[in-house]
Enzyme design. Sequence first.
Site, PDB file in Angstrom:
ATOM      1  N   GLU A  38      39.482  -4.827 -47.902  1.00  0.00           N
ATOM      2  CA  GLU A  38      39.607  -3.411 -48.247  1.00  0.00           C
ATOM      3  C   GLU A  38      40.948  -2.844 -47.756  1.00  0.00           C
ATOM      4  OE1 GLU A  38      36.730  -0.972 -46.235  1.00  0.00           O
ATOM      5  OE2 GLU A  38      36.861   0.651 -47.705  1.00  0.00           O
ATOM      6  N   LYS A  57      34.755   3.465 -54.865  1.00  0.00           N
ATOM      7  CA  LYS A  57      33.718   3.423 -53.817  1.00  0.00           C
ATOM      8  C   LYS A  57      32.795   4.633 -53.922  1.00  0.00           C
ATOM      9  CE  LYS A  57      33.683   2.678 -48.746  1.00  0.00           C
ATOM     10  NZ  LYS A  57      34.643   2.327 -47.654  1.00  0.00           N
ATOM     11  N   CYS A  93      32.844  -1.993 -48.956  1.00  0.00           N
ATOM     12  CA  CYS A  93      32.481  -1.719 -47.561  1.00  0.00           C
ATOM     13  C   CYS A  93      31.161  -0.936 -47.413  1.00  0.00           C
ATOM     14  CB  CYS A  93      33.650  -1.038 -46.835  1.00  0.00           C
ATOM     15  SG  CYS A  93      33.544  -1.248 -45.029  1.00  0.00           S
TER      16      CYS A  93
END
Lengths: 305, 305
Positions: free
Chosen positions: A49, A122, A159
């Site tokens: 990331e 995300k 994540c």
Amino acid sequence: MTSLKMSEPVQIAAVQFSCSPDPAKNLARAIELTRNAAAKGAKIVCLPELFLTRYFCQTEDPSNYELAEPVPGPTSAVFESLSAELGVSIVLSLFEKRAEGLYHNTACVVDPKRGYLGKYRKMHVPDDPLFMEKYYFAPGDLGVKVFETQGIKVAVLICWDQWFPEAARIATLMGAQVICYPTAIGWQPYEQESHGTAQYEAWETIQRSHAVANGCFVVAVNRTGFEPTSPAGSYPDGIQFWGQSFIAGPDGAILNQASETEEGVVLASIRPKAISEQRHGWPFLRDRRTDVYSVLTQTFLDENP
Amino acid sequence: MTSLKMSEPVQIAAVQFSCSPDPAKNLARAIELTRNAAAKGAKIVCLPELFLTRYFCQTEDPSNYELAEPVPGPTSAVFESLSAELGVSIVLSLFEKRAEGLYHNTACVVDPKRGYLGKYRKMHVPDDPLFMEKYYFAPGDLGVKVFETQGIKVAVLICWDQWFPEAARIATLMGAQVICYPTAIGWQPYEQESHGTAQYEAWETIQRSHAVANGCFVVAVNRTGFEPTSPAGSYPDGIQFWGQSFIAGPDGAILNQASETEEGVVLASIRPKAISEQRHGWPFLRDRRTDVYSVLTQTFLDENP
């Protein structure tokens, strides 16, 4: 044709490294390790990331918005060329500038023949001490995305998304055979002794559980190294990224894993037939109770809302 | 008053044993071990799935319907008395006869002061070689159920439910602090060597992941022992139940666990404050993307439905 392809194994690589304060160095390191992965036979390479920079979300500082770039944009163009040169597909996590004052934590996929395939933003954005992402990133508005590349359907989640079984399940319902999680997770040195093992184990457990629940492969790609909270700071004021990038098979078993500190390439073979074997043994997708799941769209089922 | 109670730890027990062909013996054994658990300080006792009988779903035999009983009914009445005598709440898995030709895999909860609190009917019903439950059990029609007892909110889900993150999440949204999974899972001896470790690890991983994803306690209660497929059969034609009942905390760590073969009581303390500590550290419930979860009510998201 797709069904014939489905039986061919494809090597996938998780690339783990430590990110320096210098984006040019990090870019060079990512390119070098992608070349290494390709040389070892990888056809899909997943980078960690926001690998171009230190993990800047430890503080809220508007000057960090200058680190963002459009996606597609200059960095994705570099990796499009690299992808075409090496014949590998690359999962690339970037700080996306969408408009002045509108930024996302984004990942895109580039393919050697078709170039830029698309991006995912995300969806689940954390905000905890030293992980102040809600300041920087607007929540993703593209939903879950699955990209077909190298004959494999690859979902990219990022994540904090890894803690949400809902996201992995949606990817699976969209046909994902592999879920990649570019990640930047580590210990706050103050709590490493008291909570470190439990935190790491929870992280490994939840991602292996997505492989188990969904009968798919999971690739968790983390960075390593210590990064101080302020540029001039030093240990223990910062995050000790815990590395340990791994690839799990559709039975949840870890196929290969890096150490806490190792920099390099974690390789495993994506064998699509392993997915049907696992799902024929334990056919969970057959038995989901879709008639009772609509309450999952609620934040909480309060007795007295 | 509820909020004051919430800080008091409560001991919970998973009771693991081997089930004989004789229901009267199994009933006596369950009572004996419930007494043992109470003597050790347990306030909530969870018994394994369908503990009154051998796991009869290895074959499809209509005579097994005669093993079913109403819930509430004669067995729940026995445990209501035991509960009142010992001051413990009991999670009780039973083969429920609802009507002629309509049976469920059901669990109920009895409370020392309030008696029978209600029941849950297994929603996710498996059907695999030696686990032919779709023949015996109609899918549960009561949704997820949470029972408040001993000041703790206890969700009861049953065996195959444990593979579905959706069920654990719904229980959590309903306020569950503990999810109990009465279970009957084991190895087919023919595949124990090739798949045994991966199967057990998947089982442990998925249940620990529910604790992690939801920040709640999880109690997995399995039977142990070998049961032949036919009454006169012998090893290896049957199921080797793998025991290893365990209790996990809201960080996913295993607090206590039985061995593969051990019969007895696995105890752990349900400390409600551990739930808020965990959720304050990693506040997943805050960040769920309820706006994109409605597709979870689909069986699959086909490109060409």
